[in-house]
Design an enzyme around this catalytic site. Structure first.
Site, PDB file in Angstrom:
ATOM      1  N   HIS A 140       0.810  -1.209   0.000  1.00  0.00           N
ATOM      2  CA  HIS A 140       0.000   0.000   0.000  1.00  0.00           C
ATOM      3  C   HIS A 140       0.851   1.270   0.000  1.00  0.00           C
ATOM      4  O   HIS A 140       0.391   2.343  -0.406  1.00  0.00           O
ATOM      5  CB  HIS A 140      -0.934  -0.001   1.223  1.00  0.00           C
ATOM      6  CG  HIS A 140      -2.089   0.939   1.113  1.00  0.00           C
ATOM      7  ND1 HIS A 140      -2.485   1.506  -0.069  1.00  0.00           N
ATOM      8  CD2 HIS A 140      -2.949   1.417   2.056  1.00  0.00           C
ATOM      9  CE1 HIS A 140      -3.535   2.294   0.132  1.00  0.00           C
ATOM     10  NE2 HIS A 140      -3.827   2.268   1.419  1.00  0.00           N
ATOM     11  N   SER A 141       2.092   1.165   0.430  1.00  0.00           N
ATOM     12  CA  SER A 141       2.983   2.330   0.405  1.00  0.00           C
ATOM     13  C   SER A 141       3.291   2.764  -1.029  1.00  0.00           C
ATOM     14  O   SER A 141       3.706   3.903  -1.268  1.00  0.00           O
ATOM     15  CB  SER A 141       4.289   2.008   1.138  1.00  0.00           C
ATOM     16  OG  SER A 141       4.926   0.886   0.554  1.00  0.00           O
TER      17      SER A 141
END
Length: 527
Positions: A140-141
């Site tokens: 998700h980063s």
């Protein structure tokens, strides 16, 4: 070349754990046309295995896999171990949605290796019919939902012919590879951009702080129950510690069907989505004797990404919505959800654009602190669940000559939030995916079935007749707002409370019986 990771993106790295990995994913199902599925898969596997050029973010690796640095960085690598990142799998017979859901649930349960670029792609054959699937996961980063949709439109073609000429997805990426630049000038540019960002951030802090203070004042001394505030949701069975194993359930509807209900109620498509999710959660918890006396709340991601931004990373904020799960009447519940989302949107839109990022960081800080300190799932949650609506492409897309039939988002679940519900609109479809903790949510496929029955319930109460044969493919895949003005009470929802509750009572009596095996127009897949 090194690239510093923004604070919001880096936070997803720091809260990563074995039991709660912070990657997101997708399940794409393709139909093969003009050749056998075996021929298509052999051709595609050969193409992908011979594609060894990588673009961002597929060539981004952490500069320090142990995150032993104050400000982590991405570095672009020239060599990527394709045998590790691209994998070829097959389903056991009969190769239906259940078998596919079982495999993807297991694949989604395993964390990504921080020593390598943070993504994997799995080509899955053995699906019944002339079909195959692609499961992709990425940390998700590196990517949020809207960014993922824009990436999808770059890596897939708008026709079978166009798609045959496209390179492998990892060769396309979010941005084209840049020419080499002088390291000193690059450092100077980075320093200048960082300084300008710091100035804007400092200028916007007062506005963001004021908005958050007002929200916290409302939490301490509520003036309107419709406004959801941080930590106002109760502790429930979806808010404990999570394990490493995941469950996946899916459901799909024609987008036009959702729109017709929204038009009849004079609310937005997203209000209808929230209402059927709330009804489903309420019913699921009631069956387990676990419905809290206080209404559940949801965090709703809101994209703040500019229209021309093709880069990765996260460009989202959050609004909070009261799901009103204590309200028995479906139409009254919809009315209250509508009020809650409108109030939350008004508060967010009142802030300058520059303040929204700071507001998001301050809003999410308590949850991130819970996760970093190990208190996630042990204390009251900032909100009970995440419900996300991501607009996707409105037209059919193709991958290597094969038509994308359905596309489902698969999200992350941190400690304290054992359920995530995300919908993506695609080519006239409204595709919903439920990602849950394996142990906390037994028989989770019922949630997807119950959303279908909740939609049917709203159709009956609002007098909406849906005929699939007469359905038209939506011309716009984005969720749309209905005709009613934002500050106007929906007429169809303002019907007589007595009549509404009478209709609701009849429906609830019917719903109290054993759950039907059918799921409206949808399908389910679960581990």
């Amino acid at each position: 070349m090194a690239r510093y990771i923004p604070v919001l993106d880096a936070s997803w790295l720091y809260v990563e754990s074995k039991e709660a990995p912070m990657h997101v994913g997708s399940m794409a199902i393709f139909t093969v046309e003009g050749e056998t599925v075996q021929q298509a898969i052999a051709r595609i596997v050969s193409l992908l295995r011979n594609s060894t050029e990588f673009s961002p973010p597929f060539n981004y690796r952490l500069s320090n896999p142990r995150l032993m640095t104050l400000w982590p960085k991405w570095i672009e690598v020239d060599k990527v171990d394709l045998d590790y990142h691209f994998r070829h799998s097959a389903l056991p017979a009969p190769g239906g949605e259940r078998e596919l859901g079982t495999l993807i649930s297991r694949l989604h349960s395993h964390p990504l290796d921080f020593r390598k670029p943070l993504w994997e792609m799995h080509l899955i054959e053995g699906l019944y019919g002339n079909r195959f699937a692609l499961y992709t996961k990425m940390h998700h980063s590196l990517m949020d939902g809207v960014g993922a949709m824009r990436l999808m439109e770059r890596i897939f073609g708008k026709s079978a012919k166009e798609s045959l000429a496209l390179p492998a997805p990892w060769s396309v990426g979010t941005v084209r590879k840049k020419k080499k630049v002088d390291p000193q000038s690059h450092f100077t540019d980075q320093a200048r951009v960082a300084w300008e960002a710091a100035k804007l951030s400092g200028q916007s802090l007062p506005a963001a702080g004021k908005a958050l203070v007002n929200l916290m004042k409302e939490a301490v001394k509520p003036t309107d129950p419709a406004l959801a505030t941080p930590f106002s949701g109760p502790k429930s069975i979806v808010n404990g510690r999570v394990g490493g194993a995941r469950r996946l359930a899916t459901q799909t509807y024609p987008l036009e069907r959702i729109r017709k209900v929204a038009e009849a109620a004079e609310v937005s498509v997203n209000d209808i989505f929230l209402a059927i999710c709330s009804s489903s959660l309420r019913r699921y918890l009631l069956e387990r004797g676990a419905l809290p006396d206080e209404p559940l709340t949801a965090g709703l991601p809101v994209s703040v990404r500019p229209a021309d931004d093709l880069d990765g990373g996260n460009a989202i904020s959050f609004i909070l919505a009261n799901l009103n799960t204590t309200e028995a009447d479906p139409l009254e519940r919809l009315r209250q959800i509508r009020r809650s989302t409108q109030m939350a949107k008004t508060n967010l839109q009142a802030m300058p654009k520059e303040a929204i990022n700071n507001y998001t960081i301050m809003l999410m800080a308590p949850m991130m602190l819970q996760l970093v300190t190990g208190l996630g799932g042990l204390t009251r949650p900032i909100f009970n669940t995440v419900i996300s609506n991501v607009p996707g492409p409105s037209q059919d897309l193709y991958f290597s000559g094969c038509r994308l039939e359905q596309f489902y988002p698969i999200s992350l679940i941190p400690h304290g939030q054992a359920l995530n519900i995300t919908v993506v609109s695609y080519a006239g479809q409204f595709n919903v995916a439920f990602t849950g903790d394996h142990d906390a949510l037994p028989s989770m496929q019922r949630l997807s079935v119950y959303t279908g029955e909740a939609l049917e319930e709203l159709e009956r109460l609002l007098g909406v007749e849906w005929k699939p044969a007469a359905a038209k493919v939506a011309s716009n895949g984005a969720a749309v707002v209905a005709k009613a003005a934002a500050n106007k009470e929906p007429k169809a929802v303002r019907r007589s409370t007595a009549a509404s509750r009478a209709d609701g009572a009849k429906t609830r009596k019917a719903n109290g019986r054993a759950a039907s095996a059918k799921a409206g127009a949808g399908k389910t897949a679960e581990d």
